[in-house]
Scaffold this motif. Structure first.
Motif, PDB file in Angstrom:
ATOM      1  N   MET A 198       0.844  -1.172   0.000  1.00 36.45           N
ATOM      2  CA  MET A 198       0.000   0.000   0.000  1.00 36.45           C
ATOM      3  C   MET A 198       0.892   1.239   0.000  1.00 36.45           C
ATOM      4  SD  MET A 198      -3.070   1.073   2.677  1.00 36.45           S
ATOM      5  CE  MET A 198      -3.841  -0.502   2.511  1.00 36.45           C
ATOM      6  N   ILE A 199       0.450   2.257  -0.734  1.00 40.78           N
ATOM      7  CA  ILE A 199       1.093   3.563  -0.713  1.00 40.78           C
ATOM      8  C   ILE A 199       0.082   4.564  -0.185  1.00 40.78           C
ATOM      9  CG2 ILE A 199       2.858   3.106  -2.459  1.00 40.78           C
ATOM     10  CD1 ILE A 199       1.027   4.314  -4.547  1.00 40.78           C
ATOM     11  N   PHE A 200       0.539   5.772   0.136  1.00 37.91           N
ATOM     12  CA  PHE A 200      -0.299   6.705   0.880  1.00 37.91           C
ATOM     13  C   PHE A 200      -0.261   8.108   0.280  1.00 37.91           C
ATOM     14  CE2 PHE A 200       1.156   3.318   3.564  1.00 37.91           C
ATOM     15  CZ  PHE A 200      -0.001   2.929   4.234  1.00 37.91           C
ATOM     16  N   HIS A 201      -1.320   8.864   0.601  1.00 38.88           N
ATOM     17  CA  HIS A 201      -1.401  10.263   0.194  1.00 38.88           C
ATOM     18  C   HIS A 201      -2.121  11.036   1.291  1.00 38.88           C
ATOM     19  CE1 HIS A 201      -1.787  13.792  -2.340  1.00 38.88           C
ATOM     20  NE2 HIS A 201      -3.079  13.817  -2.073  1.00 38.88           N
ATOM     21  N   ILE A 202      -1.589  12.187   1.648  1.00 41.82           N
ATOM     22  CA  ILE A 202      -2.210  13.074   2.619  1.00 41.82           C
ATOM     23  C   ILE A 202      -2.998  14.129   1.858  1.00 41.82           C
ATOM     24  CG2 ILE A 202      -1.808  14.715   4.498  1.00 41.82           C
ATOM     25  CD1 ILE A 202       0.950  13.257   4.897  1.00 41.82           C
ATOM     26  N   THR A 203      -4.230  14.353   2.286  1.00 42.35           N
ATOM     27  CA  THR A 203      -5.056  15.361   1.625  1.00 42.35           C
ATOM     28  C   THR A 203      -5.972  16.037   2.639  1.00 42.35           C
ATOM     29  OG1 THR A 203      -6.482  15.792  -0.290  1.00 42.35           O
ATOM     30  CG2 THR A 203      -6.962  13.801   1.007  1.00 42.35           C
ATOM     31  N   GLU A 204      -6.597  17.108   2.196  1.00 43.78           N
ATOM     32  CA  GLU A 204      -7.575  17.809   3.014  1.00 43.78           C
ATOM     33  C   GLU A 204      -8.949  17.189   2.794  1.00 43.78           C
ATOM     34  OE1 GLU A 204      -7.366  22.025   2.243  1.00 43.78           O
ATOM     35  OE2 GLU A 204      -5.178  21.965   2.265  1.00 43.78           O
ATOM     36  N   GLN A 205      -9.752  17.183   3.846  1.00 44.23           N
ATOM     37  CA  GLN A 205     -11.089  16.600   3.752  1.00 44.23           C
ATOM     38  C   GLN A 205     -11.915  17.244   2.646  1.00 44.23           C
ATOM     39  OE1 GLN A 205     -12.891  16.755   7.658  1.00 44.23           O
ATOM     40  NE2 GLN A 205     -11.439  15.279   8.492  1.00 44.23           N
ATOM     41  N   VAL A 257      -9.374   5.045   4.134  1.00 46.98           N
ATOM     42  CA  VAL A 257      -9.270   6.480   4.417  1.00 46.98           C
ATOM     43  C   VAL A 257      -9.312   6.640   5.933  1.00 46.98           C
ATOM     44  CG1 VAL A 257     -10.324   8.750   4.117  1.00 46.98           C
ATOM     45  CG2 VAL A 257     -10.448   7.068   2.256  1.00 46.98           C
ATOM     46  N   TRP A 258      -8.288   7.322   6.478  1.00 45.81           N
ATOM     47  CA  TRP A 258      -8.205   7.555   7.917  1.00 45.81           C
ATOM     48  C   TRP A 258      -8.198   9.048   8.205  1.00 45.81           C
ATOM     49  CZ3 TRP A 258      -4.616   4.361   5.430  1.00 45.81           C
ATOM     50  CH2 TRP A 258      -4.634   3.001   5.774  1.00 45.81           C
ATOM     51  N   PRO A 259      -8.834   9.493   9.303  1.00 45.81           N
ATOM     52  CA  PRO A 259      -8.592  10.858   9.770  1.00 45.81           C
ATOM     53  C   PRO A 259      -7.102  10.961  10.122  1.00 45.81           C
ATOM     54  CG  PRO A 259     -10.441   9.851  10.933  1.00 45.81           C
ATOM     55  CD  PRO A 259      -9.772   8.770  10.141  1.00 45.81           C
ATOM     56  N   PHE A 260      -6.492  12.095   9.827  1.00 42.07           N
ATOM     57  CA  PHE A 260      -5.053  12.236  10.021  1.00 42.07           C
ATOM     58  C   PHE A 260      -4.742  13.622  10.570  1.00 42.07           C
ATOM     59  CE2 PHE A 260      -0.575  12.222   8.217  1.00 42.07           C
ATOM     60  CZ  PHE A 260      -0.128  11.178   9.001  1.00 42.07           C
ATOM     61  N   PRO A 266      -2.832  16.246  13.291  1.00 42.33           N
ATOM     62  CA  PRO A 266      -1.636  16.347  14.130  1.00 42.33           C
ATOM     63  C   PRO A 266      -2.033  16.307  15.606  1.00 42.33           C
ATOM     64  CG  PRO A 266      -2.173  18.483  13.182  1.00 42.33           C
ATOM     65  CD  PRO A 266      -3.122  17.488  12.589  1.00 42.33           C
ATOM     66  N   GLN A 267      -1.146  15.768  16.424  1.00 40.01           N
ATOM     67  CA  GLN A 267      -1.363  15.782  17.860  1.00 40.01           C
ATOM     68  C   GLN A 267      -1.135  17.198  18.392  1.00 40.01           C
ATOM     69  OE1 GLN A 267       1.497  12.733  18.948  1.00 40.01           O
ATOM     70  NE2 GLN A 267      -0.175  11.256  19.133  1.00 40.01           N
ATOM     71  N   ALA A 268      -1.392  17.416  19.669  1.00 37.56           N
ATOM     72  CA  ALA A 268      -1.238  18.745  20.268  1.00 37.56           C
ATOM     73  C   ALA A 268       0.169  19.306  20.068  1.00 37.56           C
ATOM     74  CB  ALA A 268      -1.580  18.691  21.758  1.00 37.56           C
ATOM     75  N   ASN A 269       1.181  18.426  20.024  1.00 40.56           N
ATOM     76  CA  ASN A 269       2.561  18.869  19.839  1.00 40.56           C
ATOM     77  C   ASN A 269       2.919  19.085  18.361  1.00 40.56           C
ATOM     78  OD1 ASN A 269       2.793  16.267  18.865  1.00 40.56           O
ATOM     79  ND2 ASN A 269       4.203  15.569  20.453  1.00 40.56           N
ATOM     80  N   GLY A 270       1.942  18.890  17.461  1.00 41.48           N
ATOM     81  CA  GLY A 270       2.172  19.092  16.035  1.00 41.48           C
ATOM     82  C   GLY A 270       2.664  17.859  15.306  1.00 41.48           C
ATOM     83  N   HIS A 271       2.966  16.795  16.017  1.00 41.02           N
ATOM     84  CA  HIS A 271       3.460  15.559  15.405  1.00 41.02           C
ATOM     85  C   HIS A 271       2.299  14.671  14.983  1.00 41.02           C
ATOM     86  CE1 HIS A 271       7.581  15.860  17.617  1.00 41.02           C
ATOM     87  NE2 HIS A 271       7.228  16.973  17.039  1.00 41.02           N
ATOM     88  N   PHE A 272       2.576  13.796  14.051  1.00 40.48           N
ATOM     89  CA  PHE A 272       1.584  12.852  13.546  1.00 40.48           C
ATOM     90  C   PHE A 272       1.913  11.439  14.005  1.00 40.48           C
ATOM     91  CE2 PHE A 272       1.187  16.431  10.747  1.00 40.48           C
ATOM     92  CZ  PHE A 272      -0.152  16.457  10.385  1.00 40.48           C
ATOM     93  N   VAL A 273       0.892  10.601  14.024  1.00 42.06           N
ATOM     94  CA  VAL A 273       1.040   9.193  14.345  1.00 42.06           C
ATOM     95  C   VAL A 273       0.333   8.414  13.243  1.00 42.06           C
ATOM     96  CG1 VAL A 273       0.459   7.379  16.000  1.00 42.06           C
ATOM     97  CG2 VAL A 273       1.121   9.644  16.817  1.00 42.06           C
ATOM     98  N   MET A 274       0.973   7.369  12.747  1.00 46.34           N
ATOM     99  CA  MET A 274       0.327   6.528  11.734  1.00 46.34           C
ATOM    100  C   MET A 274      -0.904   5.864  12.340  1.00 46.34           C
ATOM    101  SD  MET A 274       1.627   6.585   8.689  1.00 46.34           S
ATOM    102  CE  MET A 274       1.161   5.078   7.852  1.00 46.34           C
ATOM    103  N   PRO A 275      -2.005   5.843  11.605  1.00 51.27           N
ATOM    104  CA  PRO A 275      -3.189   5.134  12.091  1.00 51.27           C
ATOM    105  C   PRO A 275      -2.903   3.632  12.196  1.00 51.27           C
ATOM    106  CG  PRO A 275      -3.661   6.365  10.073  1.00 51.27           C
ATOM    107  CD  PRO A 275      -2.203   6.462  10.327  1.00 51.27           C
ATOM    108  N   SER A 276      -3.603   2.973  13.110  1.00 51.16           N
ATOM    109  CA  SER A 276      -3.383   1.536  13.252  1.00 51.16           C
ATOM    110  C   SER A 276      -4.230   0.759  12.272  1.00 51.16           C
ATOM    111  CB  SER A 276      -3.691   1.097  14.677  1.00 51.16           C
ATOM    112  OG  SER A 276      -4.932   1.588  15.096  1.00 51.16           O
TER     113      SER A 276
END
Length: 108
Positions: free
Chosen positions: A1-8, A93-96, A98-108
């Motif tokens: 699988m490959i990925f793409h970040i986009t706006e809702q 499709v996952w909500p993505f 940033p956390q409060a510190n601005g960092h991201f976490v891969m969805p499980s």
């Protein structure tokens, strides 16, 4: 699988039009994609304080447009899609957000 970040909002528009066209398709001639190992780097570099994001999981074998792996100087090789993304290639499709510190976490 490959990925793409986009706006809702852009993803919602794609649902109406029948295919997905990232702004980069018009400005650069391709849609930026990532391998799993590249997603968090891309997110932190380009989306650190952006909300309303989604992460699209894409099955490469289902892509209608040409997929190429191009060298990005100083950053390795990234997948790029040279045409619109057909919606049936998007398998998750996952909500993505940033956390409060601005960092991201891969969805499980």
């Amino acid at each position: 699988m490959i990925f793409h970040i986009t706006e809702q909002s852009i993803w919602s528009a794609a649902q109406s039009s029948g295919d997905y066209r990232a702004p980069s398709l018009e400005t650069e001639g391709f849609i930026h994609l990532s391998e799993r190992s590249q997603v968090l780097w891309v997110a932190s570099q380009f989306y650190a304080q952006t909300s309303g994001l989604l992460l699209l999981g894409i099955e490469p074998a289902q892509l209608a447009a040409e997929l190429r792996y191009d060298t990005v100087p100083g950053h390795g090789t990234f997948p790029h899609l040279y045409g619109p993304l057909n919606l049936d290639a998007v398998v998750q499709v996952w909500p993505f957000e940033p956390q409060a510190n601005g960092h991201f976490v891969m969805p499980s």
